[in-house]
Design an enzyme around this catalytic site. Structure first.
Site, PDB file in Angstrom:
ATOM      1  N   ALA A   1      -4.929  -6.941   3.683  1.00 53.45           N
ATOM      2  CA  ALA A   1      -4.047  -6.724   2.526  1.00 53.45           C
ATOM      3  C   ALA A   1      -3.096  -5.572   2.807  1.00 53.45           C
ATOM      4  CB  ALA A   1      -4.868  -6.453   1.263  1.00 53.45           C
ATOM      5  N   ASP A   2      -3.612  -4.517   3.410  1.00 48.72           N
ATOM      6  CA  ASP A   2      -2.747  -3.406   3.825  1.00 48.72           C
ATOM      7  C   ASP A   2      -1.732  -3.864   4.860  1.00 48.72           C
ATOM      8  OD1 ASP A   2      -3.581  -1.233   2.284  1.00 48.72           O
ATOM      9  OD2 ASP A   2      -5.185  -0.690   3.658  1.00 48.72           O
ATOM     10  N   LEU A   3      -2.172  -4.643   5.837  1.00 47.33           N
ATOM     11  CA  LEU A   3      -1.277  -5.062   6.915  1.00 47.33           C
ATOM     12  C   LEU A   3      -0.230  -6.047   6.421  1.00 47.33           C
ATOM     13  CD1 LEU A   3      -3.973  -5.429   9.711  1.00 47.33           C
ATOM     14  CD2 LEU A   3      -2.379  -3.533   9.372  1.00 47.33           C
TER      15      LEU A   3
END
Length: 408
Positions: A172-174
């Site tokens: 999700a961060d990436l």
């Protein structure tokens, strides 16, 4: 002869007020593309990920190293008025600013978009938050694990009859970091065209929902809640992990022609190829369990090389499951320059994963190592016209951190 030109963002300046992963991933991409990235860190420990280990390379956490190449670090406390003044001076010269504080969190320092656009109307100001500035959850911090849970990803990841699972890396961060970089580049083009920057509101939650892709679309079309299929696929069969006699392999058959060749030529079961339950993918999805009862004993009876060699001869997608080390040391990884060596001031020679961005004429820059905390503070301040005695006084008052020790 083709002339090699400068990296695409050469001459552009990026001010990075982000930490952890989504924001730093965005600014690392911009740095790879040639931008001059200034990473602003709290003198008291810097980016949180500096301490997220082991493993460490000469005291620098591998987690921090993965997302911070091609940047310069200034250790700066902008809770102090003098620190805010320095950030504003940097923002006045920047093309892009990236921050990932809680929605509106920089307003109290006078470092929000509305304040900074007054001194730099062309500034592209990218805010990365958990849920977005106009969300009813705008006050919540954004954490990858929470977003994977709330955004539906965990519900479709893991064993069919087991618990929901998160993905093994912080996707999700990436996802969000890549979306933010894409938005920054598009907004930079718009700023060049219009002479005016803008505020970008990029949310982890939005990025996670967007990346549900076909799974999300299936729900919107059918109204049926998608399930978990373990290593299988909801709508393509066979597309799964199988245990061969001596190890696990992946068989990823994408169309009916591939399946017919697999069944008749590799598995030596023309009866399965001719079975109307299995002739078309839609039928194989319907009769998934029956097909698996036929395939799994067959695959288990022969070694992995039998299956892999046979499928590759017939152009059928397949793989042996590798460990991370096997993947990073594979010949095809080296051939694509996907592991890079850089000289680090403490760790000596350091290996970093390369960039997937490959340009024919405007290549990305040669990597510089992720910076030590405050490694470039004096250089950055000198670029703003600050002299040695003034820099020393800022250090004495705790506005900037002490120069980092480069002794091993």
């Amino acid at each position: 002869m083709t002339r090699t030109r400068q990296a695409p963002l050469t001459g552009r300046k990026v001010l990075d007020l982000s930490r952890v992963l989504a924001g730093p991933w965005c600014t690392m991409i911009l740095g790879d593309l040639g931008a001059d990235v200034t990473k602003v860190e709290n003198p008291n420990g810097g980016d949180d990920t500096r301490g997220w280990g082991p493993p460490f390379a000469a005291g620098e956490a591998a987690y921090y190293l993965c997302a911070n190449r091609n940047k310069k670090s200034i250790a700066l406390d902008f809770s102090k008025a003098e620190g805010q003044e320095i950030v504003r001076a940097l923002a006045a010269e920047a093309d892009i600013l990236v921050e990932n504080y809680k929605a509106g969190g920089l307003r109290k320092y006078g470092l929000d978009y509305d304040s900074l656009k007054e001194i730099n109307p062309r500034l592209v100001y990218c805010s990365v938050t958990g849920y977005g500035h106009d969300s009813p959850l705008r006050e919540r911090a954004g954490y990858d694990y929470v977003i994977q849970a709330e955004g539906g990803l965990m519900s479709v990841t893991g064993p069919k009859d087991g618990a929901p699972h998160k993905v093994g890396v912080a996707v999700a961060d990436l996802f969000t970091g890549m979306a933010a970089a894409q938005a920054c580049l598009a907004a930079l083009i718009a700023a060049d065209r219009d002479g005016e920057g803008q505020h970008l509101d990029i949310a982890l939650y939005d990025a996670q929902l967007a990346m549900l892709a076909n799974v999300g679309s299936a729900y919107l079309v059918s109204g049926d809640e998608p399930g978990r299929y373990g290593n299988g696929h909801a709508t393509v069969v066979p597309y799964d992990l199988f245990d061969a006699k001596d190890g696990a392999i992946v068989i990823a058959i994408g169309n009916d022609r591939q399946f017919a060749r697999f069944a008749a030529e590799v598995m030596k079961r023309p009866d399965i190829a001719d079975d109307p339950r299995f002739a078309a993918n839609s039928a194989r999805v319907e009769h998934r369990d029956a097909l698996m009862r036929e395939m799994r004993p067959e695959v288990a009876a022969r070694p992995a090389t039998y299956w892999l060699d046979g499928m590759r001869r017939h152009g059928i997608p397949c793989a042996q499951v590798r460990g991370v080390g096997e993947a990073l040391t594979a010949p095809e990884t080296r051939a694509r320059d996907m592991v890079k060596r850089v000289a680090h001031p403490l760790a000596g020679e350091l290996e970093l994963i390369g960039s997937p961005l490959k340009f024919g004429a405007t290549p990305i820059v040669d990597f510089t190592p992720p910076p030590l905390l405050g490694e470039h503070s004096e250089e950055i301040l000198s670029g703003l016209g600050r002299e040695g005695p003034e820099i020393a006084e800022l250090q004495r008052r705790g506005v900037i951190g002490s120069p980092p020790s480069k002794d091993p």
